[in-house]
Scaffold this motif. Structure first.
Motif, PDB file in Angstrom:
ATOM      1  N   ALA A 211       0.830  -1.216   0.000  1.00 29.27           N
ATOM      2  CA  ALA A 211       0.000   0.000   0.000  1.00 29.27           C
ATOM      3  C   ALA A 211       0.860   1.260   0.000  1.00 29.27           C
ATOM      4  N   ARG A 212       2.009   1.187   0.645  1.00 27.56           N
ATOM      5  CA  ARG A 212       2.924   2.332   0.699  1.00 27.56           C
ATOM      6  C   ARG A 212       3.825   2.402  -0.543  1.00 27.56           C
ATOM      7  N   ARG A 213       3.622   1.463  -1.472  1.00 29.73           N
ATOM      8  CA  ARG A 213       4.416   1.407  -2.707  1.00 29.73           C
ATOM      9  C   ARG A 213       5.917   1.378  -2.417  1.00 29.73           C
ATOM     10  N   ARG A 214       6.290   0.471  -1.517  1.00 36.35           N
ATOM     11  CA  ARG A 214       7.681   0.385  -1.109  1.00 36.35           C
ATOM     12  C   ARG A 214       8.523  -0.425  -2.099  1.00 36.35           C
ATOM     13  N   TRP A 215       7.874  -1.149  -3.017  1.00 42.78           N
ATOM     14  CA  TRP A 215       8.628  -1.955  -3.969  1.00 42.78           C
ATOM     15  C   TRP A 215       9.449  -1.063  -4.902  1.00 42.78           C
ATOM     16  N   VAL A 216      10.705  -1.394  -5.059  1.00 43.05           N
ATOM     17  CA  VAL A 216      11.596  -0.725  -6.008  1.00 43.05           C
ATOM     18  C   VAL A 216      12.328  -1.812  -6.787  1.00 43.05           C
ATOM     19  N   ASP A 217      12.427  -1.636  -8.080  1.00 41.36           N
ATOM     20  CA  ASP A 217      13.115  -2.584  -8.941  1.00 41.36           C
ATOM     21  C   ASP A 217      14.531  -2.849  -8.427  1.00 41.36           C
ATOM     22  N   THR A 218      14.931  -4.119  -8.389  1.00 41.62           N
ATOM     23  CA  THR A 218      16.261  -4.477  -7.890  1.00 41.62           C
ATOM     24  C   THR A 218      17.358  -3.748  -8.659  1.00 41.62           C
ATOM     25  N   TYR A 219      17.254  -3.768  -9.969  1.00 40.14           N
ATOM     26  CA  TYR A 219      18.269  -3.141 -10.819  1.00 40.14           C
ATOM     27  C   TYR A 219      18.339  -1.637 -10.545  1.00 40.14           C
ATOM     28  N   ALA A 220      17.179  -1.001 -10.498  1.00 41.45           N
ATOM     29  CA  ALA A 220      17.156   0.448 -10.263  1.00 41.45           C
ATOM     30  C   ALA A 220      17.703   0.792  -8.882  1.00 41.45           C
ATOM     31  N   SER A 221      17.456  -0.064  -7.889  1.00 42.46           N
ATOM     32  CA  SER A 221      17.946   0.215  -6.540  1.00 42.46           C
ATOM     33  C   SER A 221      19.468   0.181  -6.475  1.00 42.46           C
ATOM     34  N   LEU A 222      20.082  -0.575  -7.386  1.00 39.41           N
ATOM     35  CA  LEU A 222      21.540  -0.682  -7.405  1.00 39.41           C
ATOM     36  C   LEU A 222      22.194   0.412  -8.234  1.00 39.41           C
TER      37      LEU A 222
END
Length: 238
Positions: A211-222
């Motif tokens: 709900a908080r949209r905490r998901w971030v793409d693994t590649y983008a996070s790196l």
């Protein structure tokens, strides 16, 4: 990290002691149940949530600040710790059953453990990282940034197609297996409460993070959401 793992062991000891004192199961069954509950009911879900929703931590100035590997350390530590406890639990119950898996709970548990060790194996076989901060790379020379993850090679694609869905399937199937195990110990009220709190806590945590949209793409996070990076030009999510 170590404090969490030590706390988990204390939790397992308390559950095991209470189960053994109830007199409804043997000591081996009590130890097995306590270790499996701690591994698959607490550590594994927490490790999955860390990897799924905490690649960018609260307060991190993303995307200016990238490659925060806190999630990786927690994910690896919790999963390895969980598999160590689960493997010990399997060894304990095998000594009690002489290697037999006569119950539905036992057969389901064997599948869960197989999935767990396949997760460990797939992680070890995921390939190289690459990128400008990889050891041996020159941050000023993109030609030195080659790696399975950075270039999103077929090997890395295969890893991600297996590792992430299979990991969540293992956790969910483990939850069902735990419930089947409760039937074998007579489902004491206090244990039902503990299992209910753990499973509800995991579900609520996932729903809250989503709900908080905490998901971030693994590649983008790196490496940041930059189309100049080869992995950021793909359309599939990792």
């Amino acid at each position: 990290m170590w404090s969490v793992l030590i706390t988990a062991i204390v939790f397992a000891s308390a559950v095991g002691s209470c189960l053994a004192a109830s007199g409804t199961v043997t000591t081996a069954m009590a130890v097995h149940g306590a270790l499996m509950l701690t591994a698959w009911g607490l550590l594994m879900p927490a490790g999955g949530i860390a990897a799924r929703y905490f690649k960018v931590t609260p307060g991190q100035d993303f995307p200016r600040v990238v490659e925060n590997l806190t999630w990786w350390r927690w994910h690896r530590g919790l999963q390895y710790g969980g598999m160590a406890l689960a493997t010990a639990a399997l060894g304990v119950i095998l000594s009690e059953t002489s290697g037999r898996f006569d119950t539905l709970h036992g057969r389901c548990g064997l599948v869960v453990m197989a999935l767990g060790w396949l997760q460990v194996a797939s992680g070890l076989l995921r390939g190289s990282k690459g990128g400008p901060t990889d050891p041996g790379s020159d941050p000023l020379d993109p030609c030195t940034w080659r790696g399975d993850h950075y270039d999103m090679t077929p090997r890395r694609h295969a890893f991600e197609r297996w590792h992430k869905p299979a990991g969540w399937c293992a956790v969910i199937f483990a939850g069902v297996t735990i419930l089947l195990g409760l039937q074998l110990v007579g489902s004491p009220v206090w244990l039902l409460f503990v299992v209910g709190v753990l499973q509800a806590g995991a579900v609520i945590s996932v729903l809250d993070c989503a709900a908080r949209r905490r998901w971030v793409d693994t590649y983008a996070s790196l490496w940041g959401p930059d189309p100049r990076h080869p992995g950021d030009r793909r359309t599939s999510r990792s």
